[in-house]
Design a protein around this motif. Structure first.
Motif, PDB file in Angstrom:
ATOM      1  N   THR A  69       0.858  -1.180   0.000  1.00 20.49           N
ATOM      2  CA  THR A  69       0.000   0.000   0.000  1.00 20.49           C
ATOM      3  C   THR A  69       0.892   1.228   0.000  1.00 20.49           C
ATOM      4  O   THR A  69       1.686   1.428   0.922  1.00 20.49           O
ATOM      5  CB  THR A  69      -0.936   0.016   1.221  1.00 20.49           C
ATOM      6  OG1 THR A  69      -1.745  -1.159   1.192  1.00 20.49           O
ATOM      7  CG2 THR A  69      -1.824   1.255   1.211  1.00 20.49           C
ATOM      8  N   PHE A  70       0.749   2.025  -1.041  1.00 18.22           N
ATOM      9  CA  PHE A  70       1.534   3.245  -1.174  1.00 18.22           C
ATOM     10  C   PHE A  70       0.587   4.437  -1.137  1.00 18.22           C
ATOM     11  O   PHE A  70      -0.352   4.506  -1.924  1.00 18.22           O
ATOM     12  CB  PHE A  70       2.317   3.259  -2.494  1.00 18.22           C
ATOM     13  CG  PHE A  70       3.160   2.027  -2.706  1.00 18.22           C
ATOM     14  CD1 PHE A  70       4.069   1.607  -1.752  1.00 18.22           C
ATOM     15  CD2 PHE A  70       3.029   1.283  -3.875  1.00 18.22           C
ATOM     16  CE1 PHE A  70       4.845   0.470  -1.952  1.00 18.22           C
ATOM     17  CE2 PHE A  70       3.801   0.147  -4.085  1.00 18.22           C
ATOM     18  CZ  PHE A  70       4.710  -0.256  -3.127  1.00 18.22           C
ATOM     19  N   VAL A  71       0.844   5.360  -0.223  1.00 18.91           N
ATOM     20  CA  VAL A  71       0.124   6.629  -0.224  1.00 18.91           C
ATOM     21  C   VAL A  71       1.059   7.596  -0.941  1.00 18.91           C
ATOM     22  O   VAL A  71       2.095   7.996  -0.406  1.00 18.91           O
ATOM     23  CB  VAL A  71      -0.237   7.105   1.191  1.00 18.91           C
ATOM     24  CG1 VAL A  71      -0.907   8.476   1.133  1.00 18.91           C
ATOM     25  CG2 VAL A  71      -1.159   6.089   1.868  1.00 18.91           C
ATOM     26  N   VAL A  72       0.699   7.913  -2.183  1.00 20.99           N
ATOM     27  CA  VAL A  72       1.560   8.707  -3.059  1.00 20.99           C
ATOM     28  C   VAL A  72       1.186  10.178  -2.923  1.00 20.99           C
ATOM     29  O   VAL A  72       0.062  10.573  -3.217  1.00 20.99           O
ATOM     30  CB  VAL A  72       1.438   8.242  -4.527  1.00 20.99           C
ATOM     31  CG1 VAL A  72       2.385   9.028  -5.409  1.00 20.99           C
ATOM     32  CG2 VAL A  72       1.701   6.737  -4.642  1.00 20.99           C
ATOM     33  N   HIS A  73       2.167  10.963  -2.478  1.00 26.04           N
ATOM     34  CA  HIS A  73       1.961  12.396  -2.253  1.00 26.04           C
ATOM     35  C   HIS A  73       2.319  13.175  -3.518  1.00 26.04           C
ATOM     36  O   HIS A  73       3.315  12.868  -4.172  1.00 26.04           O
ATOM     37  CB  HIS A  73       2.805  12.865  -1.065  1.00 26.04           C
ATOM     38  CG  HIS A  73       2.353  12.258   0.223  1.00 26.04           C
ATOM     39  ND1 HIS A  73       1.623  12.946   1.148  1.00 26.04           N
ATOM     40  CD2 HIS A  73       2.510  11.004   0.733  1.00 26.04           C
ATOM     41  CE1 HIS A  73       1.353  12.161   2.170  1.00 26.04           C
ATOM     42  NE2 HIS A  73       1.880  10.973   1.942  1.00 26.04           N
ATOM     43  N   PRO A  74       1.527  14.186  -3.871  1.00 27.65           N
ATOM     44  CA  PRO A  74       1.732  14.917  -5.120  1.00 27.65           C
ATOM     45  C   PRO A  74       2.859  15.957  -5.034  1.00 27.65           C
ATOM     46  O   PRO A  74       2.645  17.158  -5.145  1.00 27.65           O
ATOM     47  CB  PRO A  74       0.373  15.587  -5.349  1.00 27.65           C
ATOM     48  CG  PRO A  74      -0.141  15.841  -3.963  1.00 27.65           C
ATOM     49  CD  PRO A  74       0.336  14.656  -3.157  1.00 27.65           C
ATOM     50  N   LEU A  75       4.057  15.452  -4.815  1.00 26.25           N
ATOM     51  CA  LEU A  75       5.211  16.328  -4.806  1.00 26.25           C
ATOM     52  C   LEU A  75       6.456  15.529  -5.171  1.00 26.25           C
ATOM     53  O   LEU A  75       6.466  14.302  -5.082  1.00 26.25           O
ATOM     54  CB  LEU A  75       5.394  17.039  -3.457  1.00 26.25           C
ATOM     55  CG  LEU A  75       5.625  16.177  -2.225  1.00 26.25           C
ATOM     56  CD1 LEU A  75       7.111  16.056  -1.949  1.00 26.25           C
ATOM     57  CD2 LEU A  75       4.951  16.848  -1.039  1.00 26.25           C
TER      58      LEU A  75
END
Length: 186
Positions: free
Chosen positions: A142-148
């Motif tokens: 599970t990857f919580v991908v941050h928009p940066l």
């Protein structure tokens, strides 16, 4: 039947996994991470992640959570604090905080752990999960991908070659996305 080994982590668009990079936690993301904890009954960390998590989320000796924590962070801490923790470390002689050190080769130890009954094992960090992924032991990612773009820091599963199957994708109001994958069964 084996219990699942699940890896979950925050990551930037360029694959950085430093706890200092990413969006600040908000109520929505903290609720997500609290629910993730509830999916397992055991946490598995290397020394660096264990010490980081202990410093941030262990209940203080006073029994009172610090004033800087909001309700969502307290809820997360109240789930994490009493959980069983296993620590893979060649440098620590002892651990506390409901923790025990893994003996011997970590890959063999985790293979044995997966054979025991339980809801699941949640692994965190960067180096330990890479070793377990390379050995084919992680069942779900599970990857919580941050928009940066961070441009620096430890990289997600650096040096590991994997093909994963997407099983869930959802967006947070912050713009971060949850991407959940499973390791395809051959």
């Amino acid at each position: 039947m084996t219990q699942p080994l699940r890896y979950a982590i925050n990551v930037t668009l360029d694959g950085c996994c430093s706890h200092e990079e990413g969006l600040p936690p908000d109520e929505e993301s903290m609720a997500f991470w609290t629910d993730e904890l509830r999916r397992s009954d055991t946490l598995l960390y290397g020394r660096v992640t264990y010490e980081l998590m202990q410093g941030a989320w262990r209940r203080p000796a006073s029994g009172e959570w610090p004033d800087w924590m909001d309700a969502s962070e307290v809820a997360f801490s109240e789930v994490m604090d009493p959980m069983r923790k296993l620590v893979a470390s060649a440098t620590l002689d002892e651990v506390d905080w409901n923790a025990e050190l893994l003996d011997g080769d970590v890959v063999d130890a985790v293979r044995r752990l997966k054979e025991r009954p339980g809801r699941g094992i949640s692994v965190g960090g960067v180096r330990l999960p890479a070793a377990l992924a390379a050995a084919g032991l992680i069942d779900e990612y599970t990857f919580v991908v941050h928009p940066l773009v961070a441009g620096r820091g430890p990289r997600l599963l650096d040096g590991v070659d994997l093909t994963l199957e997407l099983i869930e994708r959802r967006e947070f109001g912050s713009g971060a996305t949850v991407q959940r994958y499973r390791h395809p069964i051959a």
